[in-house]
Design a protein around this motif. Structure first.
Motif, PDB file in Angstrom:
ATOM      1  N   GLY A 147      10.427  25.172  44.822  1.00 42.60           N
ATOM      2  CA  GLY A 147      11.222  26.552  44.212  1.00 42.60           C
ATOM      3  C   GLY A 147      12.320  25.297  42.822  1.00 42.60           C
ATOM      4  O   GLY A 147      12.888  25.906  42.024  1.00 42.60           O
ATOM      5  N   GLU A 148      12.136  24.154  43.930  1.00 45.12           N
ATOM      6  CA  GLU A 148      13.542  22.961  43.269  1.00 45.12           C
ATOM      7  C   GLU A 148      12.264  22.298  42.658  1.00 45.12           C
ATOM      8  O   GLU A 148      11.261  22.336  43.238  1.00 45.12           O
ATOM      9  CB  GLU A 148      14.384  22.702  44.289  1.00 45.12           C
ATOM     10  N   ALA A 149      12.656  21.112  41.217  1.00 43.05           N
ATOM     11  CA  ALA A 149      12.748  20.282  41.360  1.00 43.05           C
ATOM     12  C   ALA A 149      13.075  19.498  41.536  1.00 43.05           C
ATOM     13  O   ALA A 149      13.948  18.819  41.228  1.00 43.05           O
ATOM     14  CB  ALA A 149      12.598  20.178  39.239  1.00 43.05           C
ATOM     15  N   LEU A 150      12.056  18.050  41.389  1.00 46.20           N
ATOM     16  CA  LEU A 150      12.610  16.487  41.644  1.00 46.20           C
ATOM     17  C   LEU A 150      13.936  16.624  40.271  1.00 46.20           C
ATOM     18  O   LEU A 150      13.417  16.083  39.445  1.00 46.20           O
ATOM     19  CB  LEU A 150      11.689  15.719  41.585  1.00 46.20           C
ATOM     20  N   ASP A 151      14.692  15.741  41.206  1.00 45.40           N
ATOM     21  CA  ASP A 151      15.840  15.141  39.842  1.00 45.40           C
ATOM     22  C   ASP A 151      15.344  13.537  39.138  1.00 45.40           C
ATOM     23  O   ASP A 151      14.331  12.720  40.723  1.00 45.40           O
ATOM     24  CB  ASP A 151      17.360  14.877  40.676  1.00 45.40           C
ATOM     25  N   GLY A 152      15.709  12.713  38.959  1.00 44.56           N
ATOM     26  CA  GLY A 152      15.756  11.284  38.583  1.00 44.56           C
ATOM     27  C   GLY A 152      15.424  10.135  39.165  1.00 44.56           C
ATOM     28  O   GLY A 152      15.098   9.869  38.878  1.00 44.56           O
ATOM     29  N   SER A 153      16.618  10.700  40.020  1.00 44.42           N
ATOM     30  CA  SER A 153      17.225  10.212  40.931  1.00 44.42           C
ATOM     31  C   SER A 153      15.857   9.548  41.518  1.00 44.42           C
ATOM     32  O   SER A 153      15.495   8.601  42.794  1.00 44.42           O
ATOM     33  CB  SER A 153      18.763  10.156  41.725  1.00 44.42           C
ATOM     34  N   VAL A 154      15.527  10.753  42.660  1.00 45.53           N
ATOM     35  CA  VAL A 154      14.338  10.673  43.335  1.00 45.53           C
ATOM     36  C   VAL A 154      13.290   9.669  42.970  1.00 45.53           C
ATOM     37  O   VAL A 154      12.349   8.753  43.176  1.00 45.53           O
ATOM     38  CB  VAL A 154      14.192  12.136  44.181  1.00 45.53           C
ATOM     39  N   ILE A 155      12.838  10.510  41.493  1.00 47.60           N
ATOM     40  CA  ILE A 155      11.806   9.703  40.858  1.00 47.60           C
ATOM     41  C   ILE A 155      11.815   7.415  40.719  1.00 47.60           C
ATOM     42  O   ILE A 155      11.029   7.057  40.914  1.00 47.60           O
ATOM     43  CB  ILE A 155      11.441  10.262  38.893  1.00 47.60           C
ATOM     44  N   THR A 156      13.180   7.632  40.245  1.00 45.99           N
ATOM     45  CA  THR A 156      13.307   6.476  39.843  1.00 45.99           C
ATOM     46  C   THR A 156      13.179   5.818  41.532  1.00 45.99           C
ATOM     47  O   THR A 156      12.782   4.132  41.719  1.00 45.99           O
ATOM     48  CB  THR A 156      14.752   5.971  39.752  1.00 45.99           C
ATOM     49  N   ARG A 157      13.827   6.256  42.323  1.00 41.87           N
ATOM     50  CA  ARG A 157      13.649   5.840  44.030  1.00 41.87           C
ATOM     51  C   ARG A 157      12.814   5.141  44.013  1.00 41.87           C
ATOM     52  O   ARG A 157      11.506   4.604  44.718  1.00 41.87           O
ATOM     53  CB  ARG A 157      14.593   6.516  44.878  1.00 41.87           C
ATOM     54  N   LEU A 158      11.008   6.222  43.808  1.00 41.58           N
ATOM     55  CA  LEU A 158      10.332   6.448  44.867  1.00 41.58           C
ATOM     56  C   LEU A 158       9.539   5.146  43.223  1.00 41.58           C
ATOM     57  O   LEU A 158       8.098   4.450  44.284  1.00 41.58           O
ATOM     58  CB  LEU A 158       9.664   8.060  44.517  1.00 41.58           C
ATOM     59  N   LEU A 159       9.393   4.989  42.396  1.00 34.87           N
ATOM     60  CA  LEU A 159       8.703   4.529  41.532  1.00 34.87           C
ATOM     61  C   LEU A 159       9.241   3.420  40.666  1.00 34.87           C
ATOM     62  O   LEU A 159       8.757   2.553  39.936  1.00 34.87           O
ATOM     63  CB  LEU A 159       8.241   5.908  40.249  1.00 34.87           C
ATOM     64  N   GLY A 160      10.950   3.133  40.734  1.00 40.36           N
ATOM     65  CA  GLY A 160      11.384   1.909  40.326  1.00 40.36           C
ATOM     66  C   GLY A 160      11.411   1.524  38.896  1.00 40.36           C
ATOM     67  O   GLY A 160      12.327   1.755  37.776  1.00 40.36           O
ATOM     68  N   VAL A 161      11.044   3.207  37.658  1.00 37.57           N
ATOM     69  CA  VAL A 161      11.886   3.450  36.753  1.00 37.57           C
ATOM     70  C   VAL A 161      12.080   4.208  36.304  1.00 37.57           C
ATOM     71  O   VAL A 161      13.099   5.283  36.961  1.00 37.57           O
ATOM     72  CB  VAL A 161       9.990   3.242  35.636  1.00 37.57           C
ATOM     73  N   GLU A 162      13.861   3.660  35.708  1.00 33.51           N
ATOM     74  CA  GLU A 162      15.042   4.446  35.080  1.00 33.51           C
ATOM     75  C   GLU A 162      14.657   4.416  33.389  1.00 33.51           C
ATOM     76  O   GLU A 162      15.588   5.894  33.353  1.00 33.51           O
ATOM     77  CB  GLU A 162      15.833   3.238  34.732  1.00 33.51           C
ATOM     78  N   GLY A 163      13.710   4.856  33.072  1.00 32.90           N
ATOM     79  CA  GLY A 163      13.511   5.488  31.409  1.00 32.90           C
ATOM     80  C   GLY A 163      12.351   5.671  31.115  1.00 32.90           C
ATOM     81  O   GLY A 163      10.779   4.541  31.686  1.00 32.90           O
ATOM     82  N   LYS A 164      11.400   6.308  29.502  1.00 31.35           N
ATOM     83  CA  LYS A 164      10.691   6.229  29.722  1.00 31.35           C
ATOM     84  C   LYS A 164      10.535   6.218  28.419  1.00 31.35           C
ATOM     85  O   LYS A 164      11.714   6.640  27.580  1.00 31.35           O
ATOM     86  CB  LYS A 164       9.915   7.547  29.805  1.00 31.35           C
TER      87      LYS A 164
END
Length: 375
Positions: free
Chosen positions: A42-59
């Motif tokens: 029921g919740e969505a990943l926040d950007g900090s988790v995506i950055t930690r996993l993939l290394g990207v900070e922007g798109k």
């Protein structure tokens, strides 16, 4: 198995241009895309988790900017203008994309040439290629022995992975059919929108090199690679549109362990083969434009061969992986800053899905660079 060896590449880059979408933070993208958090239903990943996993900070995120081929055509027109060439001067066109606007009969290439006003007797080549497509394009140009080639590269993943409101499409949000279904969100999170173009002009006095390998027969001293790295299993005769599961299969899924292995090994093989063919080549060039797969892989390669940030600039942390345009985006940024001298030599080294890899060494002779370079 005989390894792939470099061939002569008597071409200079005389024009280059890149178009990006608006650059947003990973945090902003995550709020729009709503990637499911499997650990917290029921919740969505926040950007900090995506950055930690993939290394990207922007798109670079531009589904509206790239709504049609017009933006891609304008990018190519800017590259021609930068080379002081007219459409009638082009003798060959190579189009590189892994997600064409129209999937049949090379219609993207035909549409782009129509928009650009390139004469009807000019040869088009449309390549269904990913991150290493620029190396295949360069090798094909050398094989064609053409005078003035226009290479157009683009990738618009957000147009096929997110809906009109920016949220992930079902195939990327919750996919139980695709073999990489649990991590489908990673592709739209990592890959970014971009279009780029370069002009290659022949000069027989240039002693450039081009290297290309599919690595299907052998991968250095190892057996050949048969995993495509990026799995797009929908469409075609295996999963025709309209058949059960075809929509879920028509999504980009990544095989991270094989991608890591192939990038690290492929980039080193590119380097080793070029070094054997031209000892000390890194001392003879101004830039190494390496494919921007993800920050960890890019930085790891640079450390292994002793390249500084100035010698091997990077943009993946800020922009995400822009696929085939990624190295041309680095060149264009240097051109805009005026930090590359006219006639400076550059090495473009790329690896990608297929799998395939390659590199080419060429002088950069963009007329705008004739002004003194900024250190």
């Amino acid at each position: 198995m005989t390894p792939s060896l470099p061939r002569p590449f008597p071409y200079a880059v005389t024009g280059a241009h890149t178009t990006l979408g608006p650059v947003i933070t990973t945090e902003a993208w995550a709020k729009i895309a709503q990637v499911l958090d499997r650990r917290n239903p029921g919740e969505a990943l926040d950007g900090s988790v995506i950055t930690r996993l993939l290394g990207v900070e922007g798109k670079s995120w531009g589904p509206d900017r790239f709504a049609t081929l017009d933006s891609v055509a304008e990018t190519a027109r800017a590259a021609l203008d930068g080379a002081h060439l007219a459409p009638g001067d082009v003798t060959a066109v190579v189009v590189v994309t892994c997600n064409p606007y129209r999937i049949l009969l090379d219609q993207d290439a035909f549409g782009l040439m129509r928009l650009l006003g390139i004469p009807d007797d000019v040869l088009p080549l449309q390549l269904g290629a990913g991150c290493a497509g620029l190396a295949r394009a360069a090798a094909l140009v050398a094989g064609l022995n053409t005078e003035r080639a226009l290479v157009i590269a683009y990738s618009v993943p957000n147009r096929i992975s997110t809906g009109a409101d920016g949220t992930l499409l079902p195939g990327y949000r919750d996919n139980a059919v695709h073999p990489y279904g649990r991590n489908m969100w990673a592709a739209p999170a990592l890959f970014s929108d971009a279009a780029a173009a370069m002009v290659l002009e022949r000069d027989d006095d240039i002693d450039g090199l081009v290297l290309y390998s599919r690595d299907s027969q052998s991968f250095g001293d190892e057996p050949g690679v048969d995993d495509p790295l990026i799995h797009f299993l929908g469409g075609g005769t295996d999963n025709p549109a309209g058949t059960p599961g075809s929509t879920d299969m028509a999504c980009f899924g990544m095989n991270p362990p094989e991608i890591t292995r192939y990038y690290s090994g492929g980039m080193m093989l590119n380097h080793q083969v070029l070094e054997a063919a031209r000892p000390g080549y890194l001392d003879q060039i101004s830039r190494v434009y390496a494919h921007q797969a993800n920050p960890r892989l890019v930085e790891g390669f640079a450390r292994k061969v002793g390249l500084t940030e100035q010698q091997a600039p990077s943009n993946v942390r800020q922009l995400g992986n822009t696929v085939s345009p990624s190295t041309l985006a680095l060149l264009h940024a240097d051109q805009v800053r005026g930090s590359l001298a006219y006639d400076a030599r550059a090495c473009f080294s790329v690896v990608g899905s297929g799998p395939e890899r390659g590199a080419f060494i060429t002088p950069i002779r963009i007329p705008a660079l004739r002004a003194p370079a900024v250190p």
